[in-house]
Design a protein around this motif. Structure first.
Motif, PDB file in Angstrom:
ATOM      1  N   THR A  96      -2.051  -4.776   0.465  1.00  0.00           N
ATOM      2  CA  THR A  96      -3.390  -4.863  -0.124  1.00  0.00           C
ATOM      3  C   THR A  96      -3.488  -6.164  -0.912  1.00  0.00           C
ATOM      4  O   THR A  96      -2.478  -6.699  -1.391  1.00  0.00           O
ATOM      5  N   TYR A  97      -4.726  -6.649  -1.087  1.00  0.00           N
ATOM      6  CA  TYR A  97      -4.980  -7.915  -1.778  1.00  0.00           C
ATOM      7  C   TYR A  97      -6.133  -7.697  -2.766  1.00  0.00           C
ATOM      8  O   TYR A  97      -7.149  -7.093  -2.412  1.00  0.00           O
ATOM      9  N   ALA A  98      -5.943  -8.170  -3.977  1.00  0.00           N
ATOM     10  CA  ALA A  98      -6.946  -7.902  -5.009  1.00  0.00           C
ATOM     11  C   ALA A  98      -7.117  -9.117  -5.909  1.00  0.00           C
ATOM     12  O   ALA A  98      -6.194  -9.923  -6.093  1.00  0.00           O
ATOM     13  N   GLY A  99      -8.294  -9.227  -6.499  1.00  0.00           N
ATOM     14  CA  GLY A  99      -8.552 -10.303  -7.445  1.00  0.00           C
ATOM     15  C   GLY A  99      -9.775 -10.020  -8.293  1.00  0.00           C
ATOM     16  O   GLY A  99     -10.700  -9.317  -7.864  1.00  0.00           O
TER      17      GLY A  99
ATOM     18  N   ALA B 213       0.843  -1.193   0.000  1.00  0.00           N
ATOM     19  CA  ALA B 213       0.000   0.000   0.000  1.00  0.00           C
ATOM     20  C   ALA B 213       0.879   1.244   0.000  1.00  0.00           C
ATOM     21  O   ALA B 213       1.942   1.269   0.632  1.00  0.00           O
ATOM     22  N   ALA B 214       0.462   2.272  -0.718  1.00  0.00           N
ATOM     23  CA  ALA B 214       1.219   3.522  -0.731  1.00  0.00           C
ATOM     24  C   ALA B 214       1.170   4.174   0.651  1.00  0.00           C
ATOM     25  O   ALA B 214       0.139   4.158   1.323  1.00  0.00           O
ATOM     26  N   SER B 215       2.284   4.742   1.062  1.00  0.00           N
ATOM     27  CA  SER B 215       2.319   5.415   2.361  1.00  0.00           C
ATOM     28  C   SER B 215       1.808   6.848   2.277  1.00  0.00           C
ATOM     29  O   SER B 215       1.483   7.458   3.298  1.00  0.00           O
ATOM     30  N   SER B 216       1.744   7.410   1.062  1.00  0.00           N
ATOM     31  CA  SER B 216       1.132   8.716   0.858  1.00  0.00           C
ATOM     32  C   SER B 216      -0.212   8.518   0.172  1.00  0.00           C
ATOM     33  O   SER B 216      -0.423   7.542  -0.540  1.00  0.00           O
TER      34      SER B 216
END
Length: 415
Positions: free
Chosen positions: A230-233, A198-201
């Motif tokens: 993050t997890y995506a599908g 995940a982006a920190s900004s």
């Protein structure tokens, strides 16, 4: 004569693209450099630029209180995409450019933030046999829905449904995450899954307040240990013709070039991606809230008879949980229903064809009683499939006190 007319229209009110897209009857697009006799080692190059002209029928004002012009111009996209097949198992892709350059983001010497190029995609992949591929980098193998994986080169509507790019700028870099992905198919079932950092900004730079609603900046406030992944599908079953999954970009309309009917479902999960403050003003206590987004959708595109007519239809239901009463810009905890339908009128595929369309979306939010609704009505004129296309669209968006009406004209060409 047609070329002269096109240039004249473009000078008056244009959106200009050079791109790779489906739909042309006599052109495959892009440049391909072969490095061996059979072409199995190659570099392919695609470039496009898009300028939009939009007419806003309502009065609007800038931050200084000055009334804006109703007609405005926008460098919507300027991109270069390259991919190279090193051998039958390896591929590397690079995609860079800029987006939405306007008069307010221009800088005197071209060094301002809005003028800068950045990488959209950079990934490498390796084939695990015939139908399965693993890869990693900055990638676009997203979850949730077809529209969250939408190609910007062959959309049926003028642009994508904004709420369908459901994490853009919140956990990613312009709808791209940095991580690893696995994609492939089992017979007629295609899949793509990914684990990402995940982006920190994030665009949501608000500070959580005691007893207040969630804000989407968990990685920044809780650290990578708690909110770092993050997890995506996305999974879609292809009942009729099989679509290519060579690249992640989903086609918006085949103009009847295929007979496609797909049912899909997808997800995006970001554990503790949002934060709430359960403490007091004097003693804050930040706690993470899971972000979870799920969707089901259907896509149909097929010729109608043998006279060149074709129907394109799409519908999606999406449930969004960004945390307690989350609401930021177009995004919020709640649900969304969106769909669009277009019909290519009969005609010779080698000549100009017309495709009127309509789109509608409604988005409810837990935080407020008002629903956000969008209505788009437009028509595409295809002079050579997606290679040469004019689009005229009227769009209305309503949300609370907002009642925005925009008329856009776009001309598109790729070579």
């Amino acid at each position: 004569m047609r070329k002269q007319h096109f240039i004249l229209i473009g000078l008056l009110l244009v959106s200009f693209q050079l791109l790779k897209a489906q739909g042309s009857p006599d052109y495959s697009g892009g440049l391909k450099f072969k490095f061996n006799e059979d072409g199995s080692k190659y570099l392919r190059l695609i470039s496009w630029a898009q300028v939009q002209a939009n007419y806003n029928t309502d009065d609007s004002f800038d931050s200084n209180g000055n009334e804006n012009s109703k007609l405005s111009f926008n460098l919507r996209r300027a991109r270069v995409l390259m991919f190279a097949q090193i051998n039958k198992d390896f591929l590397i892709l690079t995609h860079f450019g800029l987006n939405s350059l306007t008069s307010t983001t221009l800088s005197p010497t071209g060094t301002g933030e809005g003028s800068q190029l950045f990488f959209h995609d950079v990934w490498a992949q390796y084939n695990l046999g015939k139908d399965h591929t693993i890869g990693g980098g900055l990638h676009y193998f997203n979850g949730i829905s077809r529209l969250n994986n939408q190609s910007t080169l062959n959309m049926m509507t003028l642009d994508n449904n904004r709420q369908s790019w459901a994490t853009i700028g919140l956990s990613d870099q312009f709808a791209r995450h940095l991580g690893v992905f696995l994609k492939g198919k089992f017979d007629k079932l295609q899949y793509r899954v990914a684990i990402n950092d995940a982006a920190s900004s994030t665009l949501d730079s608000r500070t959580a307040t005691a007893g207040g609603d969630a804000v989407y900046n968990g990685r920044l406030n809780l650290g990578s240990k708690d909110a770092g992944k993050t997890y995506a599908g996305y999974f879609d079953y292809h009942f009729l013709d099989q679509e290519s999954n060579f690249l992640p970009y989903k086609v918006g309309s085949y103009l009847g070039g295929k007979k496609v009917f797909n049912i899909g479902a997808g997800f995006f999960l970001h554990p503790k991606g949002s934060v709430i403050d359960t403490g007091t003003a004097l003693s804050p206590n930040l706690e993470g809230e899971d972000v979870s987004i799920f969707a089901v959708d259907a896509f149909y595109d097929a010729p109608i008879g043998e006279n060149g007519s074709a129907l394109t239809a799409y519908a999606v239901f999406q449930n969004n949980d960004y945390g307690k009463n989350y609401l930021y810009s177009a995004y919020g905890t709640g649900s969304m229903i969106y769909g669009h339908v277009g019909y290519v009128l009969k005609g010779d595929a080698a000549k100009t064809r017309y495709q009127p369309y309509i789109s509608y979306g409604t988005h409810s939010y837990d935080a407020v009683s008002d629903d956000r609704t969008t209505l788009g009505v437009g028509v595409n004129a295809y002079m050579s499939g997606h290679n040469s296309k004019l689009t005229l669209e009227y769009k209305n968006q309503q949300f609370g006190a907002l009642d925005a009406n925009t008329i856009s004209l776009q001309a598109m060409i790729y070579l």
